[in-house]
Design a protein around this motif. Structure first.
Motif, short mmCIF file in Angstrom:
data_model
loop_
_atom_site.label_atom_id
_atom_site.label_comp_id
_atom_site.label_asym_id
_atom_site.label_seq_id
_atom_site.Cartn_x
_atom_site.Cartn_y
_atom_site.Cartn_z
N ARG A 105 0.83 -1.20 0.00
CA ARG A 105 0.00 0.00 0.00
C ARG A 105 0.87 1.25 0.00
NH1 ARG A 105 -5.22 1.15 -1.38
NH2 ARG A 105 -6.01 2.93 -0.19
N ASN A 107 -4.17 2.50 -4.96
CA ASN A 107 -3.13 1.96 -4.08
C ASN A 107 -2.73 2.96 -2.99
OD1 ASN A 107 -1.29 -0.21 -3.45
ND2 ASN A 107 0.36 1.08 -4.21
N TYR A 156 3.87 3.50 -8.57
CA TYR A 156 3.88 2.72 -9.79
C TYR A 156 4.75 3.39 -10.85
CZ TYR A 156 -0.04 -0.34 -8.43
OH TYR A 156 -0.84 -1.27 -7.83
#
Length: 469
Positions: free
Chosen positions: A18, A62, A22
């Motif tokens: 978490r 996320n 990215y």
């Protein structure tokens, strides 16, 4: 190679941490889009907004406020041209992108480098005009061409204002491939986050990540696959399980045994090569040095030649020409079943060394990389092509006596495709049966080209899933 690596640690498949940042392969994400099922109109304008929404939602889902979208560049003369030509075998048409309807032949459109460039530029032109509410507080880094720009909303400004856009000089790069540039961005993201998730379908990217993990101040993960096979691989766990010797040899081994750019050894898969490396750490020195410099050392060629002999089961032999002779004597006469000759192997080593050098310099924004010419490639008719061999395929005396026994029926006397000399890229001689017929494969007209294919399917443009909220 991907499956061999992820089988090394006890637990390679993990949950995405978490809050991790990215770093996404842009063109792989675009290729995954099913334009027939786009929500809304099937236009480039709508596609641009859908892509932005998907990558923003990926970060938000996320719990992250940052994402990197990293694209290739497309040069006129590139070592990737052969691979791209295979994907564009049906031909393609250059199209100017301005927001119009997407062509029906979407895959064919994406097979042309000029079209990809136009699309990537259009994404930039469109995204810099979106409203701050469209990015939801997420910083979107977009690497396209040699530039990297960031799109973001300024806290406190009204949602209907246009996003701020700034060039990120630190991430401007001369790197050609997204495969390497992903890690330039990963190192940048590591300055502010302890977890970085690389999103790509490409085995090359995983190999680079495992090799470079100790040099990046973040825990790296690799998100890949599609459908039920979608998974996240713990890169750091792999790096720790294989040890430093194998890790430092990994890029060299992968490039040498076949990657996106360098051809593979026919019928000799990655698993056997990787196991040879694991079981004989003395082989590591050969692959550690591959790519450290762009000129080849004689001792490197000697060690790699020994490795190829082992790869073909000739453990007591150190020269590939001797290994070929031994296999020929055992009646294994198929060229595909034998290792390359010493001349072809030397050219192959040059290409593997060149590509390994590029991979190993992934963390350099402007790596000093020489022209690929004389490194296993050559210029032919103004184009960069693979230089398979520097010597003739056989002595003239042998070629003069070589002949086929092909004979054409009256109904197909001009069908030269039945000529076995032509099939093997060898010109017919006066001894050939078909030479007395109407075969057009006469001496001097055929060219000696190798159609060596890379049997590693991992690097093909596989799809992977990115969920959209």
């Amino acid at each position: 190679m991907l499956h061999s690596l992820e089988s090394q640690p006890e637990k390679a498949i993990v949950e995405i941490p978490r809050g991790g940042i990215y770093v996404v392969d842009a063109m792989a994400t675009i290729q995954k889009v099913d334009v027939k099922k786009l929500p809304g109109e099937r236009t480039f304008l709508n596609l641009a907004h859908v892509l932005l929404r998907r990558i923003v939602n990926l970060a938000r889902g996320n719990g992250s406020n940052e994402i990197h979208f990293v694209a290739d560049t497309y040069r006129d003369q590139s070592i990737k041209n052969a691979e791209r030509a295979k994907r564009a075998v049906g031909g393609s048409q250059v199209i100017r992108v301005y927001g119009q309807a997407i062509p029906l032949q979407w895959k064919k459109f994406l097979s042309c480098g000029k079209n990809k460039e136009a699309l990537l530029q259009y994404l930039y032109d469109t995204w810099k005009t979106v409203k701050m509410c469209d990015v939801h507080g997420v910083k979107v880094y977009y690497a396209h061409g040699s530039k990297c720009d960031i799109f973001y909303a300024i806290p406190g400004n009204t949602a209907d204002q246009i996003v701020e856009v700034h060039e990120v000089l630190e991430l401007n790069s001369t790197q050609e491939e997204a495969d390497t540039r992903l890690y330039l961005h990963a190192a940048y993201a590591a300055k502010t986050c302890s977890d970085v998730i690389i999103v790509s379908p490409d085995t090359d990217v995983l190999v680079i990540g495992v090799s470079l993990q100790p040099l990046i101040a973040a825990h790296l993960y690799f998100h890949t696959g599609k459908g039920a096979d979608l998974r996240t691989i713990d890169i750091k766990a792999i790096q720790e399980s294989i040890g430093d010797d194998v890790r430092q040899s990994l890029i060299g081994l992968h490039c040498f045994t076949g990657c996106d750019i360098v051809s593979a050894f026919y019928g000799r898969g990655k698993t056997k090569a990787f196991n040879l490396l694991l079981n004989d750490k003395n082989l590591c020195s050969a692959f550690k040095d591959l790519g450290e410099r762009f000129d080849l050392l004689p001792e490197m060629i000697v060690l790699l030649e020994k490795f190829v002999c082992k790869l073909y089961g000739q453990h007591d032999v150190e020269q590939v020409n001797v290994a070929r002779y031994n296999m020929f004597r055992l009646a294994r006469k198929s060229e595909n079943a034998m290792p390359p000759n010493q001349d072809a192997l030397t050219q192959h080593i040059k290409r593997a060394n060149y590509q390994a050098g590029i991979f190993k310099r992934s963390l350099q924004a402007t790596p000093d990389v020489p022209s690929p010419q004389h490194h296993g490639w050559k210029i032919e008719d103004g184009n960069l092509v693979v230089d398979w061999m520097t010597l003739p395929p056989a002595p003239d005396s042998v070629m003069e006596l070589a002949h086929c026994t092909s004979s054409f029926k009256k109904s197909s006397r001009s069908d030269a495709s039945k000529c076995t000399c032509l099939v093997n890229n060898v010109p017919c001689t006066d001894l050939c049966n078909c030479a007395r017929k109407t075969c057009s494969n006469i001496a001097g007209q055929a060219s000696f080209e190798d159609d060596e294919e890379d049997d590693d399917d991992d690097h093909e443009a596989a799809e992977f899933d990115i969920e959209e909220d």
